[in-house]
Design an enzyme around this catalytic site. Structure first.
Site, mmCIF file in Angstrom:
data_model
loop_
_atom_site.group_PDB
_atom_site.id
_atom_site.type_symbol
_atom_site.label_atom_id
_atom_site.label_comp_id
_atom_site.label_asym_id
_atom_site.label_seq_id
_atom_site.Cartn_x
_atom_site.Cartn_y
_atom_site.Cartn_z
ATOM 1 N N GLU A 124 0.826 -1.232 0.000
ATOM 2 C CA GLU A 124 0.000 0.000 0.000
ATOM 3 C C GLU A 124 0.854 1.273 0.000
ATOM 4 O O GLU A 124 0.662 2.172 0.832
ATOM 5 C CB GLU A 124 -0.959 -0.004 1.200
ATOM 6 C CG GLU A 124 -2.007 -1.080 1.091
ATOM 7 C CD GLU A 124 -3.134 -1.007 2.127
ATOM 8 O OE1 GLU A 124 -3.026 -0.226 3.090
ATOM 9 O OE2 GLU A 124 -4.135 -1.723 1.935
ATOM 10 N N GLU B 39 -5.652 -8.196 -0.630
ATOM 11 C CA GLU B 39 -6.355 -7.885 0.628
ATOM 12 C C GLU B 39 -7.803 -7.587 0.279
ATOM 13 O O GLU B 39 -8.065 -6.646 -0.484
ATOM 14 C CB GLU B 39 -5.750 -6.667 1.347
ATOM 15 C CG GLU B 39 -4.459 -6.964 2.061
ATOM 16 C CD GLU B 39 -3.991 -5.803 2.933
ATOM 17 O OE1 GLU B 39 -4.844 -5.136 3.571
ATOM 18 O OE2 GLU B 39 -2.767 -5.584 2.978
HETATM 19 O O1 AHR Z 1 -5.225 -6.003 6.801
HETATM 20 C C1 AHR Z 1 -5.106 -4.906 7.646
HETATM 21 C C2 AHR Z 1 -4.363 -3.742 7.004
HETATM 22 O O2 AHR Z 1 -5.143 -3.212 5.967
HETATM 23 C C3 AHR Z 1 -3.065 -4.058 6.330
HETATM 24 O O3 AHR Z 1 -1.980 -4.058 7.209
HETATM 25 C C4 AHR Z 1 -2.913 -2.959 5.333
HETATM 26 O O4 AHR Z 1 -2.194 -3.350 4.200
HETATM 27 C C5 AHR Z 1 -4.346 -2.553 5.016
HETATM 28 O O5 AHR Z 1 -4.528 -1.196 5.118
#
Ligand code: AHR
Length: 503
Positions: free
Chosen positions: A175, A294
């Site tokens: 990210e 994610e």
């Molecule tokens: O999954 C939780 C968090 O969400 C992760 O660390 C991050 O990559 C995202 O913002």
């Protein structure tokens, strides 16, 4: 009870593509109780000789998780991987800045690889491009993948791991478009760094595959320009671009919440277009695929997390307790990715244990399955083979900022090896059942094996340690095959898995 009518046409030849099993991946970050108190709890009655909880390993196996992203997440952007290898007593306790805890480093790369072996999963390893860069990344690849005869590979051997870990899939940071990220960068800065890092990592081991960071969500102001710029810099060196998306329902608007899988669909379509635009611009023959590494529902724990004091070891963080309603959206998100199986080649339900997770544990106590465990498990087990392209006619609804949301969200998978067809379907209607008719056309001579249903009168029903089976699927759905037509009633607000096999 009223019924709405919907229709699906399925044909063996209407195929989207072969499903890459890594689409059923998940994620373990050094965050909250995911590692410490989740997968690892030495002294627990269920701990194995390495301190890993066997009850958790068994549940991960139930989910047939093919790949697990590690060690973050936001955590990775401040992580020195060297802190987590070598003799345990020499490992430093550090301030962990992403989540503001103390990291003991009792678990690191080698221990995690051991855990992956016990669960039968591969790892998707992320490198730190927040506080660090190309040098540390190439050293980590050498430590993990080079057989022997070099400083870092010999160090791994000295640490007791003679065989290289042979990690195939690597993420170039996490990210990096997000202002909250340690070492946040502009698309230009990240694109250049990712390109040079990718280059040296592949010089160490040309067999690896690399994922560049895409946008942290469809809502980022820099989306999709971020993807276009990053791909411009990295196109020849990387293999996938990442996507992240979480949804929430703080307003308690079920119709709107369940419609949000349409945003996920739009997000995927735009990223595919952006990849192909850069492909054309570069006159390239190579296609960049998507790693949706994610995705989940995440909002229940926001308030508790905002009130927590910093600097404790493995506090309960991001411990969303999932409702039945959340399981329906998770089902829809899985269906959405299957509809793009030709380009979404990897995906990670974030996360796997305790932290926004399908599996929960209590320290020193039991473990249980959250509501979202079930759609994830069903697709992972039965969703292997070819993603079919069903032609769907469904009534629609409009709510909030969504128009023409089909009440029937469905897809189907053909498993050629087992000669089985599985239909996955969510009925998003708040009030009415759907009377589904499915024309099976070229699929002749099949029978219904089972019709699994996840339904509940209470959309806010949850599973807890005390009541772990409050929301569980049953297989008393009424799907029937008459001639070449499958008929089934899909109850209002339900997740359905209809399995057919050759007679
Ligand atoms: O999954 C939780 C968090 O969400 C992760 O660390 C991050 O990559 C995202 O913002």
């Amino acid at each position: 009870m009223e019924s709405k009518k919907a229709k699906i046409i399925l044909d063996k030849d209407f195929r989207i593509g072969k499903i890459d099993e890594r689409i059923y991946g998940s994620f373990i970050e050094h965050l909250g109780r995911a590692v410490y108190g989740g997968i690892y709890e030495p002294g627990h009655p269920e701990a194995d000789e390495n301190g890993f909880r066997k009850d958790v390993i068994e549940m991960v196996k139930e989910l047939k998780v093919p790949i697990v992203r590690y060690p973050g997440g936001n955590f990775v952007s401040g992580y020195n991987w060297e802190d987590g290898v070598g003799p345990l007593e020499k490992r430093p306790r550090k301030l962990e800045l992403a989540w503001r805890t103390i990291e003991t480093n009792k678990v690191g790369t080698n221990e995690f690889m051991k855990w992956c072996k016990s669960t039968g999963t591969d790892v998707m390893m992320a490198v730190n491009l927040g506080t660090r860069g190309a040098d540390d990344a190439r050293n980590l690849v050498e430590y993990c993948n080079h057989p022997s005869g070099s400083y870092w590979s010999d160090l791994r051997i000295a640490h007791g791991y003679k065989e290289p870990h042979k990690i195939k899939t690597w993420c170039l940071g996490n990210e990096m478009d997000g202002p909250w990220q340690i070492g946040h960068k502009t698309a230009e800065e990240y694109g250049r760094l990712a390109c040079e890092t990718a280059k040296v990592m592949k010089l160490v081991d040309p067999s690896i595959e690399l994922v560049a960071c895409g946008s942290s969500s469809i809502g980022m102001a820099t989306f999709p320009e971020w993807e276009a710029t990053v791909l411009d810099h990295t196109y020849d060196y990387i293999d996938y671009i990442s996507m992240h998306q979480y949804f929430g329902n703080p307003e308690k608007d079920t119709a709107n919440f369940l419609a949000s899988s349409m945003d996920m669909d739009a997000f995927i379509k735009t990223v595919i277009s952006t990849c192909d635009y850069v492909k054309a611009k570069h006159r390239s023959n190579k296609t960049i695929n998507l790693s949706f590494d994610e995705w989940n529902v995440w909002f229940h724990s926001h308030k508790a997390d905002s009130e927590r004091e910093p600097w404790s070891i493995a506090p309960p963080q991001l411990e969303d307790i999932y409702t039945f309603e959340d399981a329906l959206l998770v089902g829809s998100m899985l269906i959405t990715m299957l509809k793009h199986a030709d380009r979404v080649k990897m995906a990670c339900l974030a996360q796997l244990v305790n932290v926004i997770a399908p599996i929960m544990t209590s320290n020193g106590g039991g473990s249980w399955r959250q509501t979202i465990f079930y759609p994830y498990m069903h697709t992972s087990i039965y969703g292997r083979g070819y993603a079919l392209n069903p032609i769907i006619s469904s009534p629609v609804y409009s709510n909030g900022h969504y128009n023409d949301v089909p009440v029937l969200d469905a897809t189907a998978v053909y498993n050629g090896e087992k000669d089985e067809i599985t239909i996955f379907a969510v009925n998003k209607d708040l009030l009415d059942n759907i009377s589904l008719q499915c024309d099976l056309r070229s699929f002749q001579g099949y029978k219904v094996i089972e019709h699994i249903v996840l339904e509940n009168d209470d959309i806010y029903a949850v599973n807890t340690e005390e009541n772990p089976n409050n929301v569980v699927p049953h297989n008393r759905g009424n799907a029937k095959l008459i001639g070449g037509t499958l008929n089934a009633d899909l109850s209002k607000l339900s997740w359905n898995v209809i399995r057919l096999a050759k007679k």
